[in-house]
Design an enzyme around this catalytic site. Structure first.
Site, PDB file in Angstrom:
ATOM      1  N   CYS A   1       6.159  11.427 -11.430  1.00 35.39           N
ATOM      2  CA  CYS A   1       7.172  11.300 -11.928  1.00 35.39           C
ATOM      3  C   CYS A   1       8.579  11.130 -12.457  1.00 35.39           C
ATOM      4  O   CYS A   1       9.729  11.136 -12.150  1.00 35.39           O
ATOM      5  CB  CYS A   1       7.240   9.215 -11.939  1.00 35.39           C
ATOM      6  SG  CYS A   1       6.242   8.168 -10.609  1.00 35.39           S
TER       7      CYS A   1
ATOM      8  N   HIS B   1      14.152   6.331 -14.769  1.00 37.73           N
ATOM      9  CA  HIS B   1      13.110   6.592 -13.626  1.00 37.73           C
ATOM     10  C   HIS B   1      13.031   4.507 -13.462  1.00 37.73           C
ATOM     11  O   HIS B   1      12.646   3.696 -13.577  1.00 37.73           O
ATOM     12  CB  HIS B   1      11.574   6.566 -13.865  1.00 37.73           C
ATOM     13  CG  HIS B   1      10.400   6.441 -13.242  1.00 37.73           C
ATOM     14  ND1 HIS B   1      11.235   7.316 -11.539  1.00 37.73           N
ATOM     15  CD2 HIS B   1       9.460   6.403 -12.982  1.00 37.73           C
ATOM     16  CE1 HIS B   1      10.342   6.854 -11.181  1.00 37.73           C
ATOM     17  NE2 HIS B   1       8.746   6.175 -11.865  1.00 37.73           N
TER      18      HIS B   1
ATOM     19  N   ASN C   1      10.018   2.757  -5.531  1.00 35.31           N
ATOM     20  CA  ASN C   1       9.491   4.270  -6.817  1.00 35.31           C
ATOM     21  C   ASN C   1       9.949   5.357  -5.647  1.00 35.31           C
ATOM     22  O   ASN C   1       8.366   5.604  -5.333  1.00 35.31           O
ATOM     23  CB  ASN C   1       8.105   3.889  -7.435  1.00 35.31           C
ATOM     24  CG  ASN C   1       7.849   4.991  -8.668  1.00 35.31           C
ATOM     25  OD1 ASN C   1       8.179   6.173  -8.177  1.00 35.31           O
ATOM     26  ND2 ASN C   1       7.034   4.601  -9.161  1.00 35.31           N
TER      27      ASN C   1
HETATM   28  C1  LIG Z   1       2.251  -2.627 -10.193  1.00 30.03           C
HETATM   29  C2  LIG Z   1       2.777  -4.662 -11.228  1.00 30.03           C
HETATM   30  C3  LIG Z   1       4.002  -4.987  -9.875  1.00 30.03           C
HETATM   31  C4  LIG Z   1       1.953  -5.400 -11.113  1.00 30.03           C
HETATM   32  O1  LIG Z   1       2.526  -6.318 -11.536  1.00 30.03           O
HETATM   33  P1  LIG Z   1       1.546  -7.009 -12.614  1.00 30.03           P
HETATM   34  O2  LIG Z   1       2.529  -8.766 -12.986  1.00 30.03           O
HETATM   35  O3  LIG Z   1       0.896  -6.343 -13.630  1.00 30.03           O
HETATM   36  O4  LIG Z   1       0.423  -8.443 -11.377  1.00 30.03           O
HETATM   37  P2  LIG Z   1      -1.322  -7.913 -12.081  1.00 30.03           P
HETATM   38  O5  LIG Z   1      -1.443  -5.966 -12.008  1.00 30.03           O
HETATM   39  O6  LIG Z   1      -1.575  -8.605 -13.006  1.00 30.03           O
HETATM   40  O7  LIG Z   1      -1.920  -8.680 -10.627  1.00 30.03           O
HETATM   41  C5  LIG Z   1      -1.342 -10.471 -10.670  1.00 30.03           C
HETATM   42  C6  LIG Z   1      -2.167 -10.613  -9.274  1.00 30.03           C
HETATM   43  O8  LIG Z   1      -1.104 -10.944  -8.349  1.00 30.03           O
HETATM   44  C7  LIG Z   1      -2.221  -9.549  -7.432  1.00 30.03           C
HETATM   45  N1  LIG Z   1      -1.258  -8.787  -6.848  1.00 30.03           N
HETATM   46  C8  LIG Z   1      -0.297  -7.452  -6.326  1.00 30.03           C
HETATM   47  N2  LIG Z   1      -0.204  -7.046  -5.675  1.00 30.03           N
HETATM   48  C9  LIG Z   1       0.279  -7.507  -5.134  1.00 30.03           C
HETATM   49  C10 LIG Z   1       1.062  -7.989  -3.864  1.00 30.03           C
HETATM   50  N3  LIG Z   1       2.079  -6.788  -3.811  1.00 30.03           N
HETATM   51  N4  LIG Z   1       1.210  -9.080  -3.455  1.00 30.03           N
HETATM   52  C11 LIG Z   1       1.192  -9.880  -3.482  1.00 30.03           C
HETATM   53  N5  LIG Z   1       0.255 -10.241  -5.179  1.00 30.03           N
HETATM   54  C12 LIG Z   1      -0.317  -8.868  -5.538  1.00 30.03           C
HETATM   55  C13 LIG Z   1      -3.263  -9.035  -7.945  1.00 30.03           C
HETATM   56  O9  LIG Z   1      -4.170  -8.617  -7.418  1.00 30.03           O
HETATM   57  C14 LIG Z   1      -2.977  -9.664  -9.034  1.00 30.03           C
HETATM   58  O10 LIG Z   1      -4.090 -10.989  -8.784  1.00 30.03           O
HETATM   59  P3  LIG Z   1      -5.235 -11.888  -8.922  1.00 30.03           P
HETATM   60  O11 LIG Z   1      -5.172 -12.222 -10.277  1.00 30.03           O
HETATM   61  O12 LIG Z   1      -5.646 -12.679  -8.410  1.00 30.03           O
HETATM   62  O13 LIG Z   1      -5.845 -10.631  -9.660  1.00 30.03           O
HETATM   63  C15 LIG Z   1       3.041  -4.142 -12.260  1.00 30.03           C
HETATM   64  O14 LIG Z   1       2.034  -3.668 -12.874  1.00 30.03           O
HETATM   65  C16 LIG Z   1       3.617  -2.344 -11.870  1.00 30.03           C
HETATM   66  O15 LIG Z   1       5.244  -2.692 -11.737  1.00 30.03           O
HETATM   67  N6  LIG Z   1       2.779  -1.728 -13.259  1.00 30.03           N
HETATM   68  C17 LIG Z   1       3.602  -0.580 -13.150  1.00 30.03           C
HETATM   69  C18 LIG Z   1       3.382   0.894 -12.302  1.00 30.03           C
HETATM   70  C19 LIG Z   1       4.327   1.811 -12.101  1.00 30.03           C
HETATM   71  O16 LIG Z   1       5.210   1.272 -11.852  1.00 30.03           O
HETATM   72  N7  LIG Z   1       3.982   2.742 -11.938  1.00 30.03           N
HETATM   73  C20 LIG Z   1       4.097   3.992 -11.703  1.00 30.03           C
HETATM   74  C21 LIG Z   1       4.743   3.938 -12.652  1.00 30.03           C
HETATM   75  S1  LIG Z   1       4.819   5.978 -13.008  1.00 30.03           S
END
Ligand SMILES: CC(C)(COP(=O)(O)OP(=O)(O)OC[C@H]1O[C@@H](n2cnc3c(N)ncnc32)[C@H](O)[C@@H]1OP(=O)(O)O)[C@@H](O)C(=O)NCCC(=O)NCCS
Length: 325
Positions: A113, A252, A282
């Site tokens: 990214c 980003h 993204n």
């Molecule tokens: C991926 C992201 C959106 C997840 O959000 P979060 O608040 O951290 O959520 P978690 O990973 O803790 O998951 C919470 C719950 O939601 C669930 N979940 C994940 N994706 C889901 C979706 N699309 N829809 C519904 N539920 C979802 C998970 O399974 C988890 O369930 P559980 O508690 O029963 O295990 C977040 O962590 C994020 O944006 N991270 C950075 C990613 C990024 O930017 N990457 C690229 C960098 S260049």
């Protein structure tokens, strides 16, 4: 000393829009979950004739037009991408062919990214030595070819697109004022993609081991905020610029919560932060140049404004750049 100045911008997005409601029919998710956890509402998905090199070439043509240059004026093409059409040749060589930019040497740069920021920094270094060069710097991706459409943890986050800037050298008070790049390969496993070329249909079949992005979202989130905030502060300190003087920040575009945390870290109001993650998700290396193009064409960026860019991606790679527009 000579440094790079952006003289033209362009962007290109696939036609097809995939909404959160469409995703509700594909995986166990909801518009409400995606919107509150990421800020994303829609993303673009590449179709036929919208390979990475084709989107990159479309964005490039617009940037050249704004710069008042033709393909024959280009000395170099750099494409930041992790989704080239093929492993060999590079996406940049395919863009060179598509544009008939016959004088330009061309290569890809993989910084995930952060690919656009790293490419812009490389161009800046060329221009320091040879300010007459005209360099096309592109961030282009078709990540839709590299996500597992059964994995709700990742498939809701990514989209396709391309952005391009034409840069040349100047001694004037405009252009890149400071830039800092970083990497930490020890954390590679938190965000990785084993297979690369996006035209290989075999690799796109579900269940292909290593063919899709894998990510530990929560860990990535925390590290991304800290790393980008630190990079931004270092760049501001190097240029001896108070954060209050910054006109626009283009971070980003991965997640609205990461962007808001950054704004908090910098004590900047959200009005000074450019956001389009709601529309495109993204798009990896393409997020920043797409946003620069939108901001310049819609008047959000005016001559003389201080523009801060920052990125974070797989590798890990991250960085920040300060530009006087
Ligand atoms: C991926 C992201 C959106 C997840 O959000 P979060 O608040 O951290 O959520 P978690 O990973 O803790 O998951 C919470 C719950 O939601 C669930 N979940 C994940 N994706 C889901 C979706 N699309 N829809 C519904 N539920 C979802 C998970 O399974 C988890 O369930 P559980 O508690 O029963 O295990 C977040 O962590 C994020 O944006 N991270 C950075 C990613 C990024 O930017 N990457 C690229 C960098 S260049």
């Amino acid at each position: 000393m000579n440094h790079a100045v952006i003289i033209g911008t362009g962007s290109a997005l696939p036609e097809r829009v995939l909404t959160n409601f469409d995703l509700e029919r594909m995986v166990d998710t909801s518009d409400e979950w995606i919107t509150t956890r990421t800020g994303i509402k829609t993303r673009r998905i590449a179709g036929k004739d919208e390979n990475t090199s084709q989107l990159a070439s479309r964005a490039a043509r617009r940037a050249l037009e704004m710069a008042g240059l033709g393909p024959a004026d280009l000395d170099c093409i750099i494409v930041g991408t992790i989704t080239p059409d093929m492993t060999m040749p590079s996406c940049a060589c395919l863009v060179q062919k598509e544009l008939a930019a016959n004088r330009a040497f061309a290569f890809d740069l993989n910084a995930a990214c952060s690919g656009f920021l790293f490419s812009l920094d490389v161009a800046d270094k060329y221009l320091c030595a040879n300010p007459a060069m005209k360099i096309l710097v592109i961030g282009a991706e078709t990540l839709s070819s590299r996500v597992n459409w059964q994995d709700r943890n990742t498939c809701v986050l990514f989209g396709d697109g391309a952005g391009a800037c034409v840069v040349t050298g100047t001694k004037a008070e405009r252009g890149i004022l400071a830039s800092r790049l970083f990497a930490d390969g020890s954390l590679w496993e938190l965000l990785h993609l084993e297979a690369a070329p996006s035209l290989n249909q075999e690799l796109r079949r579900p269940g292909q081991e290593g063919a899709a992005i894998r990510m530990a979202g929560r860990e990535v989130f925390k590290i991304a905020v800290r790393a980008m905030a630190d990079a931004l502060q270092q760049v501001l300190a190097e240029a001896q610029v108070e954060v209050g003087r910054v006109g626009l920040v283009i971070p980003h575009q991965a997640n609205i919560r990461i962007i808001k945390s950054l704004a908090d870290h910098l004590s900047l109001p959200m009005e000074k932060i450019y956001v389009n993650v709601d529309k495109y998700g993204n798009t990896s290396a393409a997020t920043i140049p797409i946003a620069i193009d939108e901001a310049s064409r819609t008047g959000r960026l005016r001559e003389g404004d201080l523009l801060l860019l920052c990125s974070f991606g797989g590798g890990f790679t991250w960085g920040a750049t300060l530009i006087r527009w």
